[in-house]
Design a protein around this motif. Sequence first.
Motif, short mmCIF file in Angstrom:
data_model
loop_
_atom_site.label_atom_id
_atom_site.label_comp_id
_atom_site.label_asym_id
_atom_site.label_seq_id
_atom_site.Cartn_x
_atom_site.Cartn_y
_atom_site.Cartn_z
N ILE A 1 7.21 -11.59 46.66
CA ILE A 1 7.66 -12.95 46.28
C ILE A 1 8.18 -13.72 47.46
CG2 ILE A 1 8.25 -12.27 43.95
CD1 ILE A 1 11.17 -12.65 44.82
N SER A 2 8.50 -13.04 48.58
CA SER A 2 9.01 -13.80 49.71
C SER A 2 7.90 -14.52 50.46
CB SER A 2 9.74 -12.86 50.66
OG SER A 2 8.82 -12.01 51.26
N GLN A 3 6.65 -14.18 50.24
CA GLN A 3 5.59 -14.90 50.94
C GLN A 3 4.71 -15.69 50.00
OE1 GLN A 3 2.70 -12.20 52.70
NE2 GLN A 3 4.17 -10.61 52.22
N ILE A 4 5.19 -15.95 48.81
CA ILE A 4 4.43 -16.81 47.90
C ILE A 4 4.96 -18.22 48.04
CG2 ILE A 4 4.24 -17.37 45.48
CD1 ILE A 4 3.69 -14.49 44.97
N ARG A 5 4.06 -19.16 48.31
CA ARG A 5 4.44 -20.56 48.46
C ARG A 5 4.11 -21.30 47.18
NH1 ARG A 5 6.68 -18.56 51.84
NH2 ARG A 5 6.18 -18.33 54.03
N HIS A 6 5.06 -22.06 46.70
CA HIS A 6 4.84 -22.79 45.46
C HIS A 6 4.37 -24.20 45.77
CE1 HIS A 6 6.24 -19.91 42.58
NE2 HIS A 6 7.23 -19.61 43.38
N GLY A 7 3.27 -24.56 45.17
CA GLY A 7 2.93 -25.97 45.11
C GLY A 7 2.38 -26.60 46.36
N LEU B 1 -0.09 -6.85 43.41
CA LEU B 1 0.70 -7.86 44.13
C LEU B 1 -0.04 -8.36 45.36
CD1 LEU B 1 4.22 -6.38 43.75
CD2 LEU B 1 3.35 -8.45 42.80
N THR B 2 -0.77 -7.46 46.02
CA THR B 2 -1.57 -7.89 47.17
C THR B 2 -2.62 -8.91 46.76
OG1 THR B 2 -1.27 -5.69 48.01
CG2 THR B 2 -2.89 -7.05 49.09
N LEU B 3 -3.27 -8.64 45.62
CA LEU B 3 -4.27 -9.60 45.13
C LEU B 3 -3.62 -10.94 44.79
CD1 LEU B 3 -6.51 -7.35 42.91
CD2 LEU B 3 -7.08 -8.43 45.05
N ILE B 4 -2.40 -10.89 44.24
CA ILE B 4 -1.72 -12.16 43.90
C ILE B 4 -1.37 -12.93 45.16
CG2 ILE B 4 0.38 -13.09 42.87
CD1 ILE B 4 0.27 -10.83 40.90
N PHE C 1 -5.06 -19.13 48.73
CA PHE C 1 -6.16 -20.06 48.54
C PHE C 1 -5.83 -21.16 47.55
CE2 PHE C 1 -8.45 -16.25 49.94
CZ PHE C 1 -8.96 -16.80 51.08
N SER C 2 -5.11 -20.80 46.47
CA SER C 2 -4.92 -21.80 45.42
C SER C 2 -3.56 -22.46 45.49
CB SER C 2 -5.09 -21.15 44.06
OG SER C 2 -4.07 -20.20 43.87
N GLY C 3 -2.58 -21.86 46.15
CA GLY C 3 -1.28 -22.48 46.27
C GLY C 3 -0.41 -22.39 45.03
N THR C 4 -0.81 -21.57 44.09
CA THR C 4 0.01 -21.40 42.90
C THR C 4 -0.14 -19.97 42.40
OG1 THR C 4 0.38 -22.14 40.66
CG2 THR C 4 -1.86 -22.18 41.45
N ILE C 5 0.85 -19.54 41.60
CA ILE C 5 0.68 -18.25 40.93
C ILE C 5 0.74 -18.43 39.42
CG2 ILE C 5 1.50 -16.78 42.78
CD1 ILE C 5 4.19 -16.77 41.37
N ASP C 6 0.60 -19.67 39.00
CA ASP C 6 0.59 -19.92 37.56
C ASP C 6 -0.83 -19.74 37.04
OD1 ASP C 6 1.16 -20.64 35.02
OD2 ASP C 6 2.54 -22.23 35.62
N ARG C 7 -0.92 -19.01 35.94
CA ARG C 7 -2.25 -18.68 35.44
C ARG C 7 -2.96 -19.89 34.87
NH1 ARG C 7 -1.69 -13.93 31.40
NH2 ARG C 7 -1.34 -15.65 29.98
N ASP C 8 -2.18 -20.83 34.34
CA ASP C 8 -2.80 -21.99 33.71
C ASP C 8 -3.26 -23.05 34.70
OD1 ASP C 8 -2.62 -20.98 31.27
OD2 ASP C 8 -0.77 -22.03 30.71
N GLN C 9 -2.71 -23.00 35.92
CA GLN C 9 -3.07 -24.02 36.90
C GLN C 9 -4.20 -23.61 37.83
OE1 GLN C 9 0.43 -25.12 38.92
NE2 GLN C 9 1.55 -25.66 37.05
N LEU C 10 -4.70 -22.40 37.64
CA LEU C 10 -5.81 -21.97 38.50
C LEU C 10 -7.07 -22.71 38.08
CD1 LEU C 10 -5.26 -18.16 38.62
CD2 LEU C 10 -4.99 -19.77 40.44
#
Lengths: 113, 239, 80, 111
Positions: free
Chosen positions: C71-77, D88-91, D97-106
């Motif tokens: 989670i420390s390398q996930i960028r939001h938005g 987690l690596t895949l996430i 690439f997509s800039g989000t981890i929300d499933r609905d915004q992909l």
Amino acid sequence: MTLRLIISYFLMITGSAFAIVTVLGLLRFPDVYTRIHAGAVVLTISAVLVTMGTAIYVWDLFLSAKIVLIGIFFLFSNPMATHAIARASYKRQIALPEEYEIDAYSDYLGRDA
Amino acid sequence: MNKLMKKIMISVVLTGVAFALYQNFSLMPEYQGLNEGLSNYIIKSGLNDTGSLNLITAVLYDYRAFDSLGESTVIFGAVSGIVLILSRKMLPVSSKGLSFIVKRALGIMTPFIALFGFYVITHGHLTPGGGFQGGVILAAISIIFSIVYGSAFDYRRYSPQTKTLFETGGALTFLGLGLAGILMEGAFLQNLGFLTAETGTLISAGSIPYINIGVGFKVGAGLAIIFYSMIQKTFEEDF
Amino acid sequence: MAVLEIILVIFLVFSALMAVYFDEELISIIFLSIFSLVLTALYLLHKAADVALAEAVIGAGLNTAIFMSAISQIRHGDSD
Amino acid sequence: MFNNLIFIILFMLGFYALIMKTNLIKNVIGLNLMEAAVFFWVIAFSDIGGEVAIHKMGEEVTKFNDPVPQALTLTGIVIGASTAALLLTLIIELNKFSGTIDRDQLEGLND
């Protein structure tokens, strides 16, 4: 009920009382640093007292030695982790309240790496 | 489909699955594994067969050792996938690590953590523990190096080549003991009878301590590689 | 023994509920770590020492580090 | 009976997080909860009130807990950790690439 069991029960109950004091401190103190202080000081002495009581309770040479080593590990690791957390939250400026007049730690930040 | 409809359908599905599980539990017979069959045999004669005091280690590395080999293969596959996905060309961004107090205190404590890891690995057939648990404790040392001293320190001390060497060495130890079982006893991963000694001593129980050491190095190095691959440019800030 | 088991099970279900309930990932991961710790004590009560050691080392130690580094390398938005 | 109920509660919590939450990391947490529920149920089911399955030197203990489910659980815990790391690596890679981890915004998953 020998004297050894009475001493061990006394140590364990005292340690548990200190743990309850820790929970009170975590709930009642206002900001991050005072809560960290409650978690550090009181929890360390609580864990050490409980391990000492357990070591007296089992009363076997090697087993008691292992439990005493666990207590020494608590004595090392808990203040160290607390120091790391407090320092990180100071440098990140998490909840730095404005009403503190004295900020003695900022003098030391330039010196240690 | 609006939100409310979705929630209602989800709750219906959850209630249905929970009810099905509940009905299945009422159909299940009583547990009778210890009166007959495999578990009874292992408990009765596991100590005489393998010489290992810890019956769980006897199951893991003697009776079902082929299963453990498959598990090592799964860990190897996960490590390969992660390294393949997160492969990078340049060195990691180093950090200065935590403060002086933490560095000194962990410098005192790290040899004892390593000692505890080796204790858990080598006493796997006498006390609780074994290759998997001790290996994860050894991997924790690499995690401590990465967080406290910075990832460049971890790179210098235990470079990824060294970790790969440890991992393949552990796997080859496992496979080599299996092949030695074919050559000397007649079956793959059969316990080597000539290595057994008096029960309860450190080097006894045939080939189980050596398989423990191999699995420990393999799991420890594999999980250390996973963690090292996942921290790209993470701890660059100075706390 | 039974009282201790009931208290631990209540803590177990509570920490699992909190881990699912919160939307922020950090709180959820910390509750997952507490869940593993309580589960370790339950394994010890059920006389499974090896499984308890594995759960303590992996569930409460390694899993937390891996989730944190994720989670420390996930960028939001704002990327793209 | 008691342990079955706890298993159902934990498994349903994990299942709810897996299908209802749109955050992908929460889905991985839900998977972890489901795994832990199954392991807890296996250990609690095979507990017949015996001792830890380790012989002691110089003592004769006749009633042990079953060592076979414990060995299988031990295998499963280690595999669960490596599987979570792979997910987690895949996430992480998806987030690059997509800039989000929300499933609905992909993009491309929902029309």
